[in-house]
Design a protein around this motif. Sequence first.
Motif, PDB file in Angstrom:
ATOM      1  N   GLY A  31      91.194  20.110  81.989  1.00 11.01           N
ATOM      2  CA  GLY A  31      91.160  18.970  82.894  1.00 11.01           C
ATOM      3  C   GLY A  31      90.372  17.814  82.299  1.00 11.01           C
ATOM      4  O   GLY A  31      90.733  16.649  82.450  1.00 11.01           O
ATOM      5  N   ILE A  32      89.285  18.141  81.608  1.00 11.69           N
ATOM      6  CA  ILE A  32      88.495  17.110  80.938  1.00 11.69           C
ATOM      7  C   ILE A  32      89.329  16.476  79.828  1.00 11.69           C
ATOM      8  O   ILE A  32      89.298  15.267  79.610  1.00 11.69           O
ATOM      9  N   LYS A  33      90.111  17.307  79.125  1.00 13.32           N
ATOM     10  CA  LYS A  33      91.007  16.787  78.089  1.00 13.32           C
ATOM     11  C   LYS A  33      92.058  15.871  78.724  1.00 13.32           C
ATOM     12  O   LYS A  33      92.432  14.841  78.158  1.00 13.32           O
ATOM     13  N   LYS A  34      92.520  16.229  79.926  1.00  6.47           N
ATOM     14  CA  LYS A  34      93.489  15.401  80.638  1.00  6.47           C
ATOM     15  C   LYS A  34      92.883  14.044  80.984  1.00  6.47           C
ATOM     16  O   LYS A  34      93.552  13.003  80.896  1.00  6.47           O
ATOM     17  N   LEU A  35      91.612  14.042  81.365  1.00  5.62           N
ATOM     18  CA  LEU A  35      90.921  12.789  81.645  1.00  5.62           C
ATOM     19  C   LEU A  35      90.912  11.901  80.402  1.00  5.62           C
ATOM     20  O   LEU A  35      91.160  10.695  80.474  1.00  5.62           O
ATOM     21  N   GLU A  36      90.632  12.528  79.266  1.00  7.98           N
ATOM     22  CA  GLU A  36      90.605  11.781  78.010  1.00  7.98           C
ATOM     23  C   GLU A  36      91.979  11.223  77.672  1.00  7.98           C
ATOM     24  O   GLU A  36      92.115  10.076  77.238  1.00  7.98           O
ATOM     25  N   ASP A  37      93.021  12.038  77.877  1.00  8.43           N
ATOM     26  CA  ASP A  37      94.393  11.586  77.622  1.00  8.43           C
ATOM     27  C   ASP A  37      94.761  10.412  78.521  1.00  8.43           C
ATOM     28  O   ASP A  37      95.396   9.441  78.077  1.00  8.43           O
ATOM     29  N   ARG A 245      93.323  26.961  84.423  1.00  8.51           N
ATOM     30  CA  ARG A 245      93.945  25.803  85.049  1.00  8.51           C
ATOM     31  C   ARG A 245      93.264  24.525  84.584  1.00  8.51           C
ATOM     32  O   ARG A 245      92.220  24.541  83.922  1.00  8.51           O
ATOM     33  N   MET A 246      93.861  23.397  84.942  1.00  7.29           N
ATOM     34  CA  MET A 246      93.281  22.109  84.596  1.00  7.29           C
ATOM     35  C   MET A 246      92.199  21.734  85.605  1.00  7.29           C
ATOM     36  O   MET A 246      91.109  21.305  85.258  1.00  7.29           O
ATOM     37  N   ILE A 247      92.530  21.895  86.881  1.00  9.08           N
ATOM     38  CA  ILE A 247      91.605  21.551  87.952  1.00  9.08           C
ATOM     39  C   ILE A 247      91.975  22.365  89.177  1.00  9.08           C
ATOM     40  O   ILE A 247      93.153  22.605  89.451  1.00  9.08           O
ATOM     41  N   CYS A 248      90.984  22.863  89.895  1.00  8.31           N
ATOM     42  CA  CYS A 248      91.227  23.621  91.124  1.00  8.31           C
ATOM     43  C   CYS A 248      90.371  23.066  92.256  1.00  8.31           C
ATOM     44  O   CYS A 248      89.213  22.691  92.057  1.00  8.31           O
ATOM     45  N   ASP A 285     101.936  18.628  88.799  1.00 12.53           N
ATOM     46  CA  ASP A 285     102.441  19.646  89.716  1.00 12.53           C
ATOM     47  C   ASP A 285     101.263  20.433  90.283  1.00 12.53           C
ATOM     48  O   ASP A 285     100.403  20.913  89.538  1.00 12.53           O
ATOM     49  N   ILE A 286     101.237  20.576  91.598  1.00 11.47           N
ATOM     50  CA  ILE A 286     100.124  21.265  92.251  1.00 11.47           C
ATOM     51  C   ILE A 286     100.641  22.499  92.979  1.00 11.47           C
ATOM     52  O   ILE A 286     101.619  22.430  93.723  1.00 11.47           O
ATOM     53  N   ASP A 287      99.972  23.621  92.745  1.00  7.77           N
ATOM     54  CA  ASP A 287     100.260  24.850  93.479  1.00  7.77           C
ATOM     55  C   ASP A 287      99.305  24.944  94.657  1.00  7.77           C
ATOM     56  O   ASP A 287      98.102  24.716  94.508  1.00  7.77           O
ATOM     57  N   LEU A 288      99.819  25.270  95.831  1.00 10.71           N
ATOM     58  CA  LEU A 288      98.980  25.401  97.017  1.00 10.71           C
ATOM     59  C   LEU A 288      99.108  26.800  97.584  1.00 10.71           C
ATOM     60  O   LEU A 288     100.211  27.305  97.789  1.00 10.71           O
ATOM     61  N   LYS A 289      97.957  27.434  97.833  1.00 10.91           N
ATOM     62  CA  LYS A 289      97.931  28.761  98.437  1.00 10.91           C
ATOM     63  C   LYS A 289      97.051  28.739  99.683  1.00 10.91           C
ATOM     64  O   LYS A 289      96.017  28.076  99.709  1.00 10.91           O
ATOM     65  N   LEU A 297      94.208  24.630  95.973  1.00 11.32           N
ATOM     66  CA  LEU A 297      95.174  23.827  95.232  1.00 11.32           C
ATOM     67  C   LEU A 297      94.773  23.832  93.761  1.00 11.32           C
ATOM     68  O   LEU A 297      93.607  23.537  93.441  1.00 11.32           O
ATOM     69  N   CYS A 298      95.703  24.153  92.878  1.00 11.93           N
ATOM     70  CA  CYS A 298      95.418  24.161  91.445  1.00 11.93           C
ATOM     71  C   CYS A 298      96.509  23.427  90.690  1.00 11.93           C
ATOM     72  O   CYS A 298      97.680  23.488  91.050  1.00 11.93           O
ATOM     73  N   ALA A 299      96.111  22.729  89.640  1.00  9.97           N
ATOM     74  CA  ALA A 299      97.059  22.078  88.745  1.00  9.97           C
ATOM     75  C   ALA A 299      97.014  22.786  87.402  1.00  9.97           C
ATOM     76  O   ALA A 299      95.957  23.184  86.936  1.00  9.97           O
ATOM     77  N   ASP A 300      98.195  22.971  86.796  1.00  6.70           N
ATOM     78  CA  ASP A 300      98.261  23.637  85.502  1.00  6.70           C
ATOM     79  C   ASP A 300      97.920  22.664  84.385  1.00  6.70           C
ATOM     80  O   ASP A 300      97.642  21.501  84.600  1.00  6.70           O
ATOM     81  N   TYR A 301      98.008  23.174  83.151  1.00  6.91           N
ATOM     82  CA  TYR A 301      97.723  22.358  81.974  1.00  6.91           C
ATOM     83  C   TYR A 301      98.624  21.134  81.982  1.00  6.91           C
ATOM     84  O   TYR A 301      99.775  21.202  82.341  1.00  6.91           O
TER      85      TYR A 301
END
Length: 301
Positions: A31-37, A245-248, A285-289, A297-301
């Motif tokens: 998720g931190i890498k996603k922030l950088e991207d 995951r990227m972020i949960c 894409d977010i998965d919700l349980k 809620l979690c987002a994948d890579y």
Amino acid sequence: MLVFLFLFSSLQPTDGISEVPTFEIIIYPSGIKKLEDSLYDRIAKLEKNFTEVGSVALPDVSSSNYKLRNMQLTELGLDRPEVQVIPDTGLRIRQSVSKCTVKADWEIKVLFFSHKGELVISTSFTVDVIGGVEYTEKGGLAISDKSCSVTFHTFDINLHNLLFSTAAKLMKEKITTTVEEMVCEDVGKSFRDVSIMDHIPFAKGGKFESRPSIIFKADRIEFSVRLTTDSNINPMPVLDNAEKRMICMTVSKKFIGNTLSETEMTEDTIIKTVKKSLPILKDGDIDLKEIGDFFVLCADY
């Protein structure tokens, strides 16, 4: 410094809350890498926009002995930004400017005589900012700049006149100091204008039992808070392999109930609300349980 605003408005992460937190977000390494991207994408657009415009006017610089007028930024090269978590402190953001060319008119007064000409400044530098958080008077969390500096790697100033080399040195000192002051003042103002609490999904109208907590760890960023209406709630569920995951986000149904009515508490509405509050997840894409008293809620890579 909109890039800094974007970066920190995307954060919310956990730990250290009295009893059981009822709202929690963890940003993992990917998720931190996603922030950088995401930050790099904005930097690339900024560089592209500059190329299309061709030049940008800069404020004049002057002292008692000289004046620089009609300053124009004509070349700009931006490297990929670096984002690093500093444990127990905050986020470190490094932005290198590999190429920066400025053209201007100069005027130097010597005794009763005035000399004029054109100059070209070629420089490269790095902006290094460490941003953290602090509590506001109302107990909320706000962004704060803990440190800001500008390091110049190269700085060449050409007056096209060797007689004024001493004046060129004075200009260099003045310009480098001015650049650092302007950049860091802009960063500080951007941070002061942002409240993390404005970006917490479903928090509108909620009364917090404890102050929000944000913790910067070596491998993650954690944010959590407990709501007064969630007293005696069951323990928050723990997901297996969440660190992949990227972020949960784990949030109690009562917390969500501060913003959404029971009929609105659908999967689609919950996900839309989260994406609106967290720009980093806007296109993801977010998965919700649904697990007991919580939604996860979690987002994948």
